[in-house]
Scaffold this motif. Structure first.
Motif, PDB file in Angstrom:
ATOM      1  N   HIS A   1      13.342  13.617-109.671  1.00  0.00           N
ATOM      2  CA  HIS A   1      12.253  12.632-109.567  1.00  0.00           C
ATOM      3  C   HIS A   1      11.189  12.762-110.646  1.00  0.00           C
ATOM      4  O   HIS A   1      10.174  12.073-110.597  1.00  0.00           O
ATOM      5  N   ARG A   2      11.408  13.640-111.605  1.00  0.00           N
ATOM      6  CA  ARG A   2      10.414  13.762-112.675  1.00  0.00           C
ATOM      7  C   ARG A   2      10.430  12.494-113.536  1.00  0.00           C
ATOM      8  O   ARG A   2      11.439  11.774-113.581  1.00  0.00           O
ATOM      9  N   ILE A   3       9.312  12.273-114.213  1.00  0.00           N
ATOM     10  CA  ILE A   3       9.234  11.151-115.152  1.00  0.00           C
ATOM     11  C   ILE A   3      10.112  11.501-116.356  1.00  0.00           C
ATOM     12  O   ILE A   3      10.018  12.613-116.902  1.00  0.00           O
ATOM     13  N   LEU A   4      10.968  10.582-116.732  1.00  0.00           N
ATOM     14  CA  LEU A   4      11.861  10.843-117.871  1.00  0.00           C
ATOM     15  C   LEU A   4      11.242  10.260-119.150  1.00  0.00           C
ATOM     16  O   LEU A   4      10.799   9.111-119.171  1.00  0.00           O
ATOM     17  N   ILE A   5      11.213  11.068-120.173  1.00  0.00           N
ATOM     18  CA  ILE A   5      10.649  10.627-121.448  1.00  0.00           C
ATOM     19  C   ILE A   5      11.807  10.328-122.417  1.00  0.00           C
ATOM     20  O   ILE A   5      12.606  11.205-122.734  1.00  0.00           O
ATOM     21  N   ARG A   6      11.861   9.061-122.850  1.00  0.00           N
ATOM     22  CA  ARG A   6      12.922   8.674-123.782  1.00  0.00           C
ATOM     23  C   ARG A   6      12.516   9.011-125.229  1.00  0.00           C
ATOM     24  O   ARG A   6      11.353   8.850-125.596  1.00  0.00           O
ATOM     25  N   THR A   7      13.481   9.512-125.977  1.00  0.00           N
ATOM     26  CA  THR A   7      13.252   9.781-127.410  1.00  0.00           C
ATOM     27  C   THR A   7      14.479   9.265-128.177  1.00  0.00           C
ATOM     28  O   THR A   7      15.440   8.782-127.558  1.00  0.00           O
ATOM     29  N   SER A   8      14.452   9.428-129.501  1.00  0.00           N
ATOM     30  CA  SER A   8      15.597   8.990-130.311  1.00  0.00           C
ATOM     31  C   SER A   8      16.816   9.877-130.029  1.00  0.00           C
ATOM     32  O   SER A   8      17.946   9.521-130.374  1.00  0.00           O
TER      33      SER A   8
END
Ligand SMILES: [Zn+2]
Length: 173
Positions: free
Chosen positions: A162-169
């Motif tokens: 349930h953690r916030i997912l951080i999108r990167t390249s």
């Protein structure tokens, strides 16, 4: 005892003791006193030697105590320096966090803080090569497709932790 031996010797030398029996007993006493004096001198010598040995041990132990104390002082100084460094780093990080937090929308920050409290201090995790770096689980194909379809503004959550997912390249999408 020495005085008594000297007195006996003086009496013997003075010639005032004339009875052979008394002379003999006086001489025996002088011999016995000399022997006792010799024995006592041996005892004194032994005590002095032991005292010397004890003194050497005291000197040795004192030196060792000094060495240990120096090591301890050094370790304490290094500990204090490390604490100062960590305090300074914590102050810098706290300031940095305030700056970043001020730029995050209030509701998102609230969600993040809640998750952070629940998830051992980590409220958001990087999505790296389709894997949540918070719980280390790889997203299944449906989840990957959902992430791909989500707009850049959407707050993504890991289905597992349930953690916030951080999108990167490097998210592997
Ligand atoms: Zn996760």
């Amino acid at each position: 005892m020495r005085q008594r031996a000297v007195r006996d010797q003086q009496r013997l030398d003075s010639g005032t003791v004339s009875s052979p029996k008394d002379l003999e007993s006086l001489q025996r006493e002088i011999v016995s006193l000399a022997k006792r004096q010799g024995d006592l001198e041996d005892v004194v010598l032994e005590i002095m030697e032991r005292r010397e040995g004890a003194q050497e041990r005291v000197t040795e132990l004192t030196a060792r105590v000094s060495a240990v104390q120096a090591k301890l002082d050094d370790a304490l100084a290094r500990r204090d320096a490390a604490i100062s460094e960590l305090d300074a780093e914590a102050a810098t990080l706290t300031k940095d966090r305030e700056v970043v937090a001020a730029a995050v929308p209030a509701d998102l920050l609230k969600l993040y803080d809640k998750l952070r409290a629940q998830q051992g201090g980590v409220g958001a995790a990087r999505l790296y090569q389709r894997r949540c770096e918070g719980c280390r689980l790889e997203l299944n194909i449906t989840e990957v497709n959902d992430v791909k379809a989500a707009s850049p503004d959407t707050v993504l959550r890991c289905e597992n932790c349930h953690r916030i997912l951080i999108r990167t390249s490097e998210s592997g999408l």
